[in-house]
Design an enzyme around this catalytic site. Sequence first.
Site, short mmCIF file in Angstrom:
data_model
loop_
_atom_site.label_atom_id
_atom_site.label_comp_id
_atom_site.label_asym_id
_atom_site.label_seq_id
_atom_site.Cartn_x
_atom_site.Cartn_y
_atom_site.Cartn_z
N HIS A 233 1.06 -1.12 0.01
CA HIS A 233 -0.01 -0.09 0.15
C HIS A 233 0.92 1.25 0.00
O HIS A 233 0.48 2.32 0.53
CB HIS A 233 -0.88 -0.01 1.24
CG HIS A 233 -1.74 -1.11 1.36
ND1 HIS A 233 -3.24 -1.49 0.77
CD2 HIS A 233 -1.62 -2.35 1.79
CE1 HIS A 233 -3.52 -2.56 0.98
NE2 HIS A 233 -2.61 -3.09 1.95
N SER A 363 17.00 18.60 -17.14
CA SER A 363 16.09 19.74 -17.15
C SER A 363 16.81 20.88 -17.73
O SER A 363 18.02 21.05 -17.84
CB SER A 363 15.97 20.12 -15.67
OG SER A 363 15.43 21.50 -15.54
N LYS A 369 20.03 18.40 -12.69
CA LYS A 369 18.98 17.50 -12.52
C LYS A 369 19.06 16.15 -13.44
O LYS A 369 19.20 16.50 -14.47
CB LYS A 369 17.52 18.25 -12.59
CG LYS A 369 16.53 17.39 -12.20
CD LYS A 369 15.04 18.12 -12.31
CE LYS A 369 13.89 17.42 -11.53
NZ LYS A 369 13.55 16.05 -12.21
N GLU A 376 10.33 6.11 -17.73
CA GLU A 376 9.31 7.03 -18.34
C GLU A 376 9.05 6.38 -19.60
O GLU A 376 7.85 6.21 -20.07
CB GLU A 376 9.78 8.37 -18.44
CG GLU A 376 9.95 9.05 -16.93
CD GLU A 376 10.65 10.29 -16.64
OE1 GLU A 376 10.65 10.82 -17.98
OE2 GLU A 376 10.74 10.86 -15.60
#
Length: 508
Positions: A233, A363, A369, A376
């Site tokens: 969960h 980025s 970053k 993805e």
Amino acid sequence: MYRAVRLLARSRRLVRPPGSAAAPGLRAAAVLPLRPLNFARMASQNSFRIEFDTFGELKVPNDKYYGAQTVRSTMNFKIGGVTERMPIPVIKAFGILKRAAAEVNQDYGLDSKIAEAIMKAADEVAEGKLNDHFPLVVWQTGSGTQTNMNVNEVISNRAIEMLGGELGSKKPVHPNDHVNKSQSSNDTFPTAMHIAAAVEVHEVLLPGLQKLHDALDAKSKEFTHIIKIGRTHTQDAVPLTLGQEFSGYVQQVKYAMARIRATMPRIYELAAGGTAVGTGLNTRIGFAEKVAAKVAALTGLPFVTAPNKFEALAAHDALVELSGAMNTTACSLMKIANDIRFLGSGPRSGLGELILPENEPGSSIMPGKVNPTQCEALSMVAAQVMGNHVAVTVGGSNGHFELNVFKPMMIKNVLHSARLLGDAAVSFTENCVVGIQANTERINKLMNESLMLVTALNPHIGYDKAAKIAKTAHKNGSTLKATAIELGYLTAEQFDEWVKPKDMLGPK
């Protein structure tokens, strides 16, 4: 100029056939008002030739092997442009099929010279040498008739060229009478669908998944002794090893390959020989079996003739089944990609249990970053495959009477899914999985701070007291051990003896 045109017309012995008309859209000054006896002629400056189908004359580019029916389809179905063209694997599959059919037709009496030329031209189609001659889009007749004729015309004209004839003359090789002999679009297109799907599965999808499976398996073994906290969960749970966690991914991919392989026996069944409605009209006894055997020999895959041609033409449940297996695979890969990117979240404010490979800047505004881009990409592929399956499902459910007429759309999506999954599995493996590292410092910190280690106390002090320890420790921001001692439920020695993460990894 006028005299030169008259002389050219006289030299070609041009005549006007009954009922013929100028090509649609052509100005009178641009076309000679006559047609050659062989029904094909070159226009001025050799830019195009005139061919005809049962609807009339059309201009065909001289540098293309396709004919009038292909041109007519490009006029009638201007949908989507070049990105929506019939997938090349389908075209190559047609090349295999037409070669096989020509071989069998030769056995049944087709002139050997014509058959040999068809086979040579079909081989060029199967090898991808003539890809530029297939301009039609998926969004056409639902039986794929225009693409079947596109293939017939290309093979016919290429064979004519090999034999020294004139393009568009349909002599000595006719696209219908010879290339399409003993065939219909209604059985050739589903046959090409199955050949293309089987080849894509074996050459792209399964190898890609196998590569991913092996890499995940290697990581599972590498992480065998790294104990971490589990999560259910999305909340803290009891410990397991990082290797055990990865073993779940390994099994998912193993099952994915098994599911896909389980669908293949139905994909190996070919509709060829069913012709228009499944009866086999205009074929010879044994034609279907021989064609399937030839296709099997050409591809190295165990193709057989479909036992029921009516089902093979009217329904495409086999493709829906394959798409369903790929849909399940997409679900598995979505879960794996999400787990890995969340476990690698950070580097300082996330879970940070995994260190993922840094492949590119993440980025345009935040310096330094780096993002989990392979995760993805894989998750986006999974989403696309799920969408493809919806389209395949709708298409498969719409087989009306003796023919399903969603064929091109269905095979487009099946092939798209197979290619995406296979390629994405390789990309994810090479650019992410093989470079994953375990952040053992972070893993140990999170595990030792987890309140769910209290589960090990259940057999000794009972669920209720263990729950009180966990809730009190969480409320007070203290450790399980300190809280358990403070509540008087056990001693420090007992806690150390009973709460050992390495002893919580399996049955006693």
